[in-house]
Design an enzyme around this catalytic site. Structure first.
Site, PDB file in Angstrom:
ATOM      1  N   ARG A  28    -140.595  12.052  35.286  1.00 29.26           N
ATOM      2  CA  ARG A  28    -140.080  13.151  34.459  1.00 29.26           C
ATOM      3  C   ARG A  28    -141.148  14.215  34.181  1.00 29.26           C
ATOM      4  O   ARG A  28    -140.817  15.368  33.941  1.00 29.26           O
ATOM      5  CB  ARG A  28    -139.530  12.602  33.137  1.00 29.26           C
ATOM      6  CG  ARG A  28    -138.143  12.015  33.288  1.00 29.26           C
ATOM      7  CD  ARG A  28    -137.609  11.493  31.973  1.00 29.26           C
ATOM      8  NE  ARG A  28    -136.183  11.215  32.057  1.00 29.26           N
ATOM      9  CZ  ARG A  28    -135.479  10.663  31.080  1.00 29.26           C
ATOM     10  NH1 ARG A  28    -136.070  10.331  29.937  1.00 29.26           N
ATOM     11  NH2 ARG A  28    -134.185  10.457  31.229  1.00 29.26           N
ATOM     12  N   LYS A 191    -126.561  -0.883  31.110  1.00 26.60           N
ATOM     13  CA  LYS A 191    -126.228  -0.053  29.955  1.00 26.60           C
ATOM     14  C   LYS A 191    -124.733   0.155  29.829  1.00 26.60           C
ATOM     15  O   LYS A 191    -124.007   0.174  30.820  1.00 26.60           O
ATOM     16  CB  LYS A 191    -126.936   1.300  30.061  1.00 26.60           C
ATOM     17  CG  LYS A 191    -128.438   1.169  29.937  1.00 26.60           C
ATOM     18  CD  LYS A 191    -128.992   2.189  28.966  1.00 26.60           C
ATOM     19  CE  LYS A 191    -130.497   2.061  28.838  1.00 26.60           C
ATOM     20  NZ  LYS A 191    -131.201   3.097  29.595  1.00 26.60           N
ATOM     21  N   GLY A 340    -132.633   7.304  34.928  1.00 24.24           N
ATOM     22  CA  GLY A 340    -132.795   6.081  34.142  1.00 24.24           C
ATOM     23  C   GLY A 340    -133.160   4.909  35.035  1.00 24.24           C
ATOM     24  O   GLY A 340    -134.023   5.025  35.910  1.00 24.24           O
ATOM     25  N   GLY A 363    -127.987   9.029  31.058  1.00 21.46           N
ATOM     26  CA  GLY A 363    -126.784   9.405  30.314  1.00 21.46           C
ATOM     27  C   GLY A 363    -126.333  10.823  30.640  1.00 21.46           C
ATOM     28  O   GLY A 363    -125.140  11.100  30.761  1.00 21.46           O
TER      29      GLY A 363
HETATM   30  C1  3PG Z   1    -132.884   9.442  28.038  1.00 25.21           C
HETATM   31  O1  3PG Z   1    -133.922   8.902  28.424  1.00 25.21           O
HETATM   32  O2  3PG Z   1    -131.765   8.939  28.208  1.00 25.21           O
HETATM   33  C2  3PG Z   1    -132.990  10.798  27.411  1.00 25.21           C
HETATM   34  O3  3PG Z   1    -134.321  11.155  27.212  1.00 25.21           O
HETATM   35  C3  3PG Z   1    -132.204  10.870  26.121  1.00 25.21           C
HETATM   36  O4  3PG Z   1    -132.669   9.926  25.202  1.00 25.21           O
HETATM   37  P1  3PG Z   1    -131.669   9.346  24.120  1.00 25.21           P
HETATM   38  O5  3PG Z   1    -130.657   8.539  24.879  1.00 25.21           O
HETATM   39  O6  3PG Z   1    -132.498   8.535  23.172  1.00 25.21           O
HETATM   40  O7  3PG Z   1    -131.014  10.523  23.442  1.00 25.21           O
HETATM   41 MG    MG Z   2    -130.131   7.580  27.293  1.00 28.64          MG
END
Ligand code: 3PG
Ligand code: MG
Length: 391
Positions: A28, A191, A340, A363
């Site tokens: 990132r 998840k 992710g 997400g």
């Molecule tokens: C992530 O890693 O999914 C993003 O940085 C968002 O983080 P969060 O899900 O804690 O809002």
């Molecule tokens: Mg997230």
């Protein structure tokens, strides 16, 4: 944007895994370098801001605010970024009311989420953040599904634009909105945030291959005994609806590698999906499923992959993820991978070069599909553009 010599406040998503004070995965960080370098060429002062983790959850666990601050400081990220850029990145121990160091062209502010106003999308807080720059740029694609002060309301207070990472993510992920057919999706992982995306995919995709905890959840909803396998309550409640929406587009594992404990050295066996022994847990898809999923994927012209197919972090349960990943790599198709955990699997198996795009958003990439691209932070940017044009 007229950028020459300006102070540009850039929201980035440096929410990266940190272990023993070291950044474990800098994907990132590297993804934001094009924006940073461009601004450096324009002689800008660059003020970076990000969140890291969820301090609120640490407080709920009983930790003190001081402990949370120690655990979730962005300081190690500034050090890592200095190395990547080859220049000293200044670190500022707060994100509002700060004195900027004069001798750094690039500075990183402390974790935005140390203020609860950030997640509340608070107007006053957004205004205070805006005082850090002359121009705002959102390059935090991974956080753009959040309606938080630093990605949403801040656009009311500064001339606002997207950074190059956000631009690229939108361009690539948009290929999934009107996909070339056949369009296959792999939805898996541990998840539990995939219900909305599954409903959207039920309409768009020709096939949806399910694995991971999600598969256990669906099998359980169909009345199949999943032994000691993990499942997700929320998805369980939505499973029947998703099954009725997607019908036989949904494909499920026919066999599993099961283990007697959650450990790479557990005893294992391969069993049919409807024959998981009591007290054993499914940790990977089995060889028959791997073959049948390859067969389902082979003619696809577009593939979206969200979620590893097993516990790929443990060698003995990594085969499903690795083999399907390698097969995808060999396909002549548009191949888009959600961020992710899936991004981490892609790095582990060295597959990034073989994919069309690996998103930095987990997400966010799922919600991008669910909301037809209209993520809250992107909508906020669009509104800011329109307003600026009118004026
Ligand atoms: C992530 O890693 O999914 C993003 O940085 C968002 O983080 P969060 O899900 O804690 O809002
Ligand atoms: Mg997230």
């Amino acid at each position: 944007m007229e950028l020459e010599g300006k102070k540009v406040l850039v929201r980035v998503d440096y929410n990266v895994p940190i272990k023993n004070g070291m950044v474990e995965d800098d994907t990132r960080l590297r993804a934001t370098i094009p924006t940073i370098n461009y601004l450096l060429e324009k002689n800008c002062k660059i003020i970076l801001m990000s969140h890291l983790g969820r301090p609120k959850d640490l407080l709920k666990e009983g930790k003190s605010f001081e402990e949370a601050k120690k655990e979730l400081t962005l300081r190690p990220v500034a050090e890592d970024l200095s190395e990547i850029l080859g220049i000293d990145v200044g670190f500022v121990g707060d994100c509002i009311n700060v004195d900027m160091p004069n001798d750094n062209d690039v500075v990183l502010l402390e974790n935005l989420r140390f203020y609860e106003e950030e997640e509340k999308n608070d107007m006053e807080f957004a205004k205070k953040l805006s005082l850090n720059g002359d121009i705002y740029a959102n390059d935090a694609f991974g956080a753009s599904h959040r309606e938080h002060a630093s990605v949403s309301t801040i656009t009311k207070f500064l001339p606002s634009c997207a950074g190059f990472l956000v631009e690229k993510e939108v361009k690539e992920l948009s290929k999934l909105l009107n996909p070339e057919k056949p369009f296959a999706a792999i939805v898996a992982g541990a998840k539990a945030d995939k219900i909305g995306a599954l409903k959207a995919l039920a309409k768009k995709a020709d096939k949806i291959l399910i694995a991971g905890v999600l598969a256990n959840t669906f099998l359980k909803a169909k009345g199949i005994d999943i032994g000691a396998s993990k499942f997700d309550e929320e998805t369980f409640s939505a499973a029947k609806e998703i099954i009725s929406l997607a019908g036989d587009k949904l494909k499920f594992p026919v066999d599993y590698v099961v283990a007697d404990k959650f450990d790479n050295n557990a005893s294992t066996q391969t069993v049919a999906a409807d024959n998981i022994p009591k007290e054993w847990m499914a940790l990977d898809i089995g060889p028959e499923t791997i073959e049948s999923y390859k067969d389902e994927l082979k003619d696809a012209k577009t593939v979206f992959w969200a979620g590893p197919l097993g516990v790929f972090e443990m060698e003995n349960f990594s085969h499903g993820t690795r083999e399907i990943g390698e097969f995808l790599g060999s396909l002549n198709a548009v191949k888009i991978v959600g961020g992710g955990d899936t991004g981490a699997a892609i790095n582990t198996f060295n597959l990034a070069d073989k994919m069309t795009h690996v998103s930095t958003g987990g997400g966010a990439s799922l919600e991008f599909i669910e909301k037809e691209g209209r993520l809250p932070a992107l909508v906020a940017l669009e509104r800011a553009y329109k307003k600026a044009k009118e004026e």
